[in-house]
Design an enzyme around this catalytic site. Structure first.
Site, short mmCIF file in Angstrom:
data_model
loop_
_atom_site.label_atom_id
_atom_site.label_comp_id
_atom_site.label_asym_id
_atom_site.label_seq_id
_atom_site.Cartn_x
_atom_site.Cartn_y
_atom_site.Cartn_z
N ALA A 18 0.87 -1.17 0.00
CA ALA A 18 0.00 0.00 0.00
C ALA A 18 0.91 1.23 0.00
CB ALA A 18 -0.87 -0.02 1.24
N GLY A 34 0.62 -5.02 0.90
CA GLY A 34 -0.59 -5.09 0.08
C GLY A 34 -0.33 -5.71 -1.29
N GLU A 40 -0.57 -9.36 -0.74
CA GLU A 40 -1.98 -9.65 -0.49
C GLU A 40 -2.78 -9.62 -1.80
OE1 GLU A 40 -1.89 -6.52 2.63
OE2 GLU A 40 -3.03 -7.98 3.78
N GLU A 44 4.70 -5.25 7.03
CA GLU A 44 3.93 -4.18 7.69
C GLU A 44 4.37 -3.94 9.12
OE1 GLU A 44 2.61 -6.56 5.73
OE2 GLU A 44 0.91 -5.77 4.60
C1 HXC Z 1 5.10 4.39 -1.20
C2 HXC Z 1 7.01 3.43 -2.02
C3 HXC Z 1 6.64 2.18 -1.48
C4 HXC Z 1 5.40 2.10 -0.78
C5 HXC Z 1 8.54 1.96 -2.46
N1 HXC Z 1 8.19 3.24 -2.62
N2 HXC Z 1 7.61 1.28 -1.77
N3 HXC Z 1 6.24 4.52 -1.88
N4 HXC Z 1 4.67 3.23 -0.67
N5 HXC Z 1 4.95 0.96 -0.27
C6 HXC Z 1 8.93 4.29 -3.31
C7 HXC Z 1 10.14 4.75 -2.52
O1 HXC Z 1 9.75 5.69 -1.55
C8 HXC Z 1 10.99 5.36 -3.59
O2 HXC Z 1 10.49 6.64 -3.92
C9 HXC Z 1 10.72 4.45 -4.78
O3 HXC Z 1 9.48 3.78 -4.50
C10 HXC Z 1 11.77 3.40 -4.97
O4 HXC Z 1 11.93 2.72 -3.74
P1 HXC Z 1 13.36 2.51 -3.04
O5 HXC Z 1 13.09 2.22 -1.61
O6 HXC Z 1 14.29 3.64 -3.36
O7 HXC Z 1 13.86 1.19 -3.79
P2 HXC Z 1 14.81 0.05 -3.25
O8 HXC Z 1 15.96 0.63 -2.48
O9 HXC Z 1 15.10 -0.82 -4.43
O10 HXC Z 1 13.94 -0.77 -2.18
C11 HXC Z 1 12.81 -1.50 -2.62
C12 HXC Z 1 11.94 -1.92 -1.42
C13 HXC Z 1 11.62 -0.68 -0.56
C14 HXC Z 1 12.68 -2.97 -0.58
C15 HXC Z 1 10.66 -2.56 -1.98
O11 HXC Z 1 11.10 0.35 -1.41
C16 HXC Z 1 10.61 -0.93 0.51
O12 HXC Z 1 10.93 -1.48 1.57
N6 HXC Z 1 9.36 -0.46 0.31
C17 HXC Z 1 8.31 -0.56 1.30
C18 HXC Z 1 7.81 -1.96 1.41
C19 HXC Z 1 6.72 -2.07 2.48
O13 HXC Z 1 6.96 -1.78 3.66
N7 HXC Z 1 5.53 -2.46 2.04
C20 HXC Z 1 4.39 -2.59 2.96
C21 HXC Z 1 3.60 -1.32 2.95
S1 HXC Z 1 2.28 -1.35 4.13
P3 HXC Z 1 11.47 7.94 -3.98
O14 HXC Z 1 10.51 9.05 -4.27
O15 HXC Z 1 12.15 8.02 -2.68
O16 HXC Z 1 12.39 7.61 -5.11
C22 HXC Z 1 1.07 -2.21 3.39
C23 HXC Z 1 -0.18 -2.35 4.20
C24 HXC Z 1 -1.20 -3.17 3.48
O17 HXC Z 1 1.19 -2.66 2.29
C25 HXC Z 1 -2.56 -2.93 4.04
C26 HXC Z 1 -3.66 -3.42 3.09
C27 HXC Z 1 -3.51 -3.02 1.67
#
Ligand code: HXC
Length: 258
Positions: free
Chosen positions: A65, A109, A112, A132
């Site tokens: 998400a 998400g 999921e 998460e």
């Molecule tokens: C918003 C995101 C994002 C996310 C990545 N980006 N994931 N933006 N929401 N979930 C953005 C980053 O901010 C960044 O933007 C760009 O995408 C590239 O990401 P990087 O982190 O620079 O890439 P990398 O170093 O290759 O790392 C990849 C990654 C990391 C390991 C996937 O991005 C990451 O950990 N993302 C979050 C994963 C996460 O926690 N997902 C769960 C979310 S909570 P900029 O502008 O800085 O370049 C969830 C709740 C679900 O999903 C509830 C029901 C739907």
């Protein structure tokens, strides 16, 4: 129709939806989720389409998400808008088979969403995870429930509590994905699997999807009863008569989706 966050195409009888927010690794914001339901509904209503493929990019199916969008919300807001509930329920109302083609990250998400599809084909670079917990929350559209049913309690607990990622080989071993293919061949493979499904009689495919999904929602006895009702009902279809006649006449069937 032009979408901001998706690329939508058709390949013969297959509908293809590509998540397309490369700047955020296909993070699922409200715009994307709304457009996704819209695109899926259009394919579901289109008689020419018999199977759908949902995919992302080679780097990310979806990294979860959209954290930026979520971070601005209060408890009262997420409770009042019932965040993600409408999307979850609307997605599950799509009756045609949906194949997830997952390369790269399928996190939070994104994992999921892949699990809400009917089955997952993974590229060999796929990474699945429910991280998460690192954000102070837990999954919100099935990551504790579907993952547990798919891979068992031990791995689901491990992933939900540590936030670790599962690679494609482990995902296949654990039953999360049906097959793993080279990442650069993923879309071709998924489209060819979908084309095969699209050759099948549509009503039987819809019934098979409904019946298998029922296995996750009810007891074995109820599930088998439900299956039998659907099995009997298919005898009212033209495609059942055609399929059986074609077998007996040693010819290829001509299914018409009726
Ligand atoms: C918003 C995101 C994002 C996310 C990545 N980006 N994931 N933006 N929401 N979930 C953005 C980053 O901010 C960044 O933007 C760009 O995408 C590239 O990401 P990087 O982190 O620079 O890439 P990398 O170093 O290759 O790392 C990849 C990654 C990391 C390991 C996937 O991005 C990451 O950990 N993302 C979050 C994963 C996460 O926690 N997902 C769960 C979310 S909570 P900029 O502008 O800085 O370049 C969830 C709740 C679900 O999903 C509830 C029901 C739907």
């Amino acid at each position: 129709m032009a979408y901001e966050t998706l690329i939508v195409e058709t390949r013969d009888h297959v509908g293809l939806v590509k998540l397309n927010r490369p700047e955020a690794l296909n993070a699922l914001n409200q715009k994307l989720l709304g457009e996704l339901i819209c695109a899926l509904r259009k394919f579901d209503e289109d008689d020419a389409i018999r199977c759908i493929v949902l995919t992302g990019s080679e780097k990310a199916f979806a990294a979860g998400a959209d954290i930026k969008e979520m971070s601005e919300k209060s408890y009262v807001e997420v409770f009042r808008e019932d965040l993600f509930t409408a999307f979850h329920d609307d997605f599950l109302r799509i009756r045609k088979p949906i194949v997830a083609a997952v390369a790269g990250y399928a996190l939070g998400g994104g994992c999921e969403l892949a699990m809400m599809c009917d089955f997952i084909i993974a590229g060999d670079n796929a990474r699945f995870g429910q991280p998460e917990i690192n954000l102070g929350v837990i999954p919100g559209i099935g990551g504790t429930q579907r993952l547990t049913r798919f891979v068992g309690k031990s791995k689901a607990m491990d992933m939900n509590l540590t936030g670790r990622f599962m690679d494609a080989a482990e995902a296949e071993r654990s039953g999360l994905v049906s097959r793993v293919v080279p990442a650069d061949k993923l879309l071709d493979e998924a489209l060819s699997v979908a084309a095969k499904i699209a050759e099948k009689p549509l009503l039987a495919a819809i019934a098979a999807k409904e019946a298998v999904n029922r296995a996750y929602e009810t007891t074995l006895a109820e599930g088998v009863r439900h299956e039998r009702r659907l099995f009997h009902a298919l005898f009212a279809t033209e495609d059942q008569a055609e399929g059986m006649a074609a077998f007996l006449e040693k010819r290829a069937p001509q299914f018409r989706g009726r």
